[in-house]
Every structure is written in C-alpha cells, then in structure tokens.
Design an enzyme around this catalytic site. Sequence first.
Site, PDB file in Angstrom:
ATOM      1  N   GLN A 290      -4.395  -1.656   9.549  1.00 40.99           N
ATOM      2  CA  GLN A 290      -4.324  -3.001   8.961  1.00 40.99           C
ATOM      3  C   GLN A 290      -4.879  -4.040   9.929  1.00 40.99           C
ATOM      4  OE1 GLN A 290      -3.203  -3.646   5.718  1.00 40.99           O
ATOM      5  NE2 GLN A 290      -4.075  -5.656   6.169  1.00 40.99           N
TER       6      GLN A 290
ATOM      7  N   ASP B  20     -11.109   3.012   3.850  1.00 42.19           N
ATOM      8  CA  ASP B  20     -11.422   1.582   3.711  1.00 42.19           C
ATOM      9  C   ASP B  20     -12.934   1.382   3.637  1.00 42.19           C
ATOM     10  OD1 ASP B  20      -9.496  -0.320   3.396  1.00 42.19           O
ATOM     11  OD2 ASP B  20      -9.007  -0.497   5.527  1.00 42.19           O
TER      12      ASP B  20
ATOM     13  N   LYS C 197       0.840  -1.209   0.000  1.00 49.39           N
ATOM     14  CA  LYS C 197       0.000   0.000   0.000  1.00 49.39           C
ATOM     15  C   LYS C 197       0.875   1.260   0.000  1.00 49.39           C
ATOM     16  CE  LYS C 197      -3.807  -2.471   2.077  1.00 49.39           C
ATOM     17  NZ  LYS C 197      -4.471  -2.958   3.289  1.00 49.39           N
TER      18      LYS C 197
END
Length: 281
Positions: free
Chosen positions: A97, A120, A53
């Site tokens: 994460q 997200d 990422k």
Amino acid sequence: MSAQLIDGIALSQKLRAEIAARAASLTAQGKQPGLAVILVGEDPASQVYVRNKVKACGDVGIHSVLEKYDADLTEQALLDRITALNNDPTIHGILVQMPLPKHINPHKVIEAIATSKDVDGYSVLSAGEMMTGLDGFRACTPYGCMKLIESTGTDLRGKHAVVIGRSNTVGKPMALLLLQANATVTICHSATPDLGVFTRQADVVVAAVGRRNTLTADMVKPGAIVIDVGMNRDDNGKLCGDVDFNGIKEVASHITPVPGGVGPMTITMLLMNTIESAERK
Ligand code: NAP
C-alpha cells in the site's frame, strides 16, 4: 438528453460473482488464490484501503494475508519480506500500500515484487509488458475503466478517446489500454493549452486529474461516454469527481457517477488480477 448511468457498483457485483466462482474452482483443485497486502505505518486512509481489500478477498473466497508494520520498518526488512512472499506458493498477488514512509524508496519496493505476482501492475516490467502487448497485469483502475466502457456495448475501434491525466498509475496505462482496443487516443495534461479543443472531439473521455470541474458540459461532444476517475471533495466535504456530473449528464450518452463509478471497480480488478495470477500458475 439524459445520459445513462454506468453503475460501477452493479458491474462490480457481477464481476465479483464471476471471480468467486473462479476462486471456488481453483480452491477445489487445491490451489486457493492468495493475496498478500503490506501496510507500513499508520496513514488513516491507507488503513481503510487495506481493510477494504482484505474484506473483498474474504467475500470472494481469496485467501488474504495482511502484514502491518510500524513506520520505522527498514527498507531492507521490507524487501526481505517481499522476497519471502515472492517464494511463497500460497501467495499469487502482492500489494504494497502506497504511500510508504519517506525513508523507503517506493520504486525499489515495487520492482522487488515478482512480475508474476505484481497484481497492481505498477512495476516497470508490468508496464513494459502492457506497452508491448504481452500478457502483463493491467493496472487496476484503468482495467476497471475499460470494463465500464465495455459494459456500454461500445466498440472502441475507430473511436476517438481522450484521456485527461498522464500519471503512471492511471493516465498512461489507460491510454495504452484504449489504444489496444483500437481507439485513436489523445492524452492531455496540465500543459495542454485548451483542453476543450480535444475533449469536444472525443467519443470517450476519461478524466483522471484530481481537480473538480475539470470537464464541463460545453467541453463534451453530444453522445460521448464520460468516465470520471477523479476523487475530490466539494465545498461541503462531499466526495466528487473531476467532471461536472449534473451538466454533463445532459450531453453525454453514458457517464460514471462519483461515488459508485470507477471506485468500486478498482478493488474488483485487483481481485480479478489475483485470480488470473493463480490460474496462470
Ligand atoms: P496524479 O498522479 O496527480 O496525476 C494527475 C494528472 O492530471 C497529471 O498527469 C496532471 O498533469 C494532470 N492535470 C493536472 N491538472 C490538470 C489540468 N488543469 N488539465 C489537464 N490535466 C491536468 O493523479 P492520479 O494518481 O492519476 O489520480 C487522478 C485522480 O484519480 C485523483 O483524484 C485520484 O484520487 C483519482 N484516483 C481514483 C481511483 C479510484 O479508484 N477511483 C484510483 C486512482 C486515482 P501533469 O502530468 O502535467 O502534472
């Protein structure tokens, strides 16, 4: 009939070029987009994901901050870091994460992220915004699947879409996005007695299960579009999806491969959401 491959790598490259142009334009106005990525603990798969990422951000001109913490970080310390990032004007997206160490409540952490930076799209507010047709961030994997379907030139209005899987991060938001595109949507799950009864009626099937060969050629209507979200290992340890690719490609009109289909699109849509967040500012 041999299906056309929907190439997630090529589509990602095209979208990332657009993202890079938008990032450059924001940067020229003194508003470089920024993404903060938080990793707690040493999970090896998570380390690879965050590295990918951060690298992807660098490739398109998005400023990124990677914060790594030991597995014994307290929940409060993590929440305090998120509050600081919520108030940081150089950061437009915050990603924590998953999975987190067991002593940290993931729901509490996700809900601590400002909705305006929830790139997200996992928070209850983001999900609610999507559910009610507001402008919330779309969960990255389903958003990527929609782009893959769009790339086939298919108008979903009036089409029957079947989603296999109902997780909060893939199946449910996927079904909502298909509904928003005016498809008629059926959601199947582990308690669906005969999956094939539903999938054989589908113009579009999205498989998000985590079990290989969940969808086989006899379960697919000729000419259907098949999107394979699954990430599994075959008997030789090779990455494979949820669908029997070799069988289904003889029946479907379009199909995504694994690897090279949905996978590359997920990070691309994270970058897209970060750009959209910075532009909204
Ligand atoms: P998940 O949370 O485990 O959900 C799996 C879903 O599949 C559940 O809703 C489950 O039903 C359903 N299911 C299980 N067995 C089934 C069966 N035999 N028939 C029909 N439905 C069945 O998984 P997820 O997070 O949604 O992920 C799904 C897959 O996509 C995984 O392989 C994951 O690794 C992959 N994935 C890939 C990406 C990417 O970027 N490529 C991103 C995210 C996920 P119940 O609800 O009834 O249990």
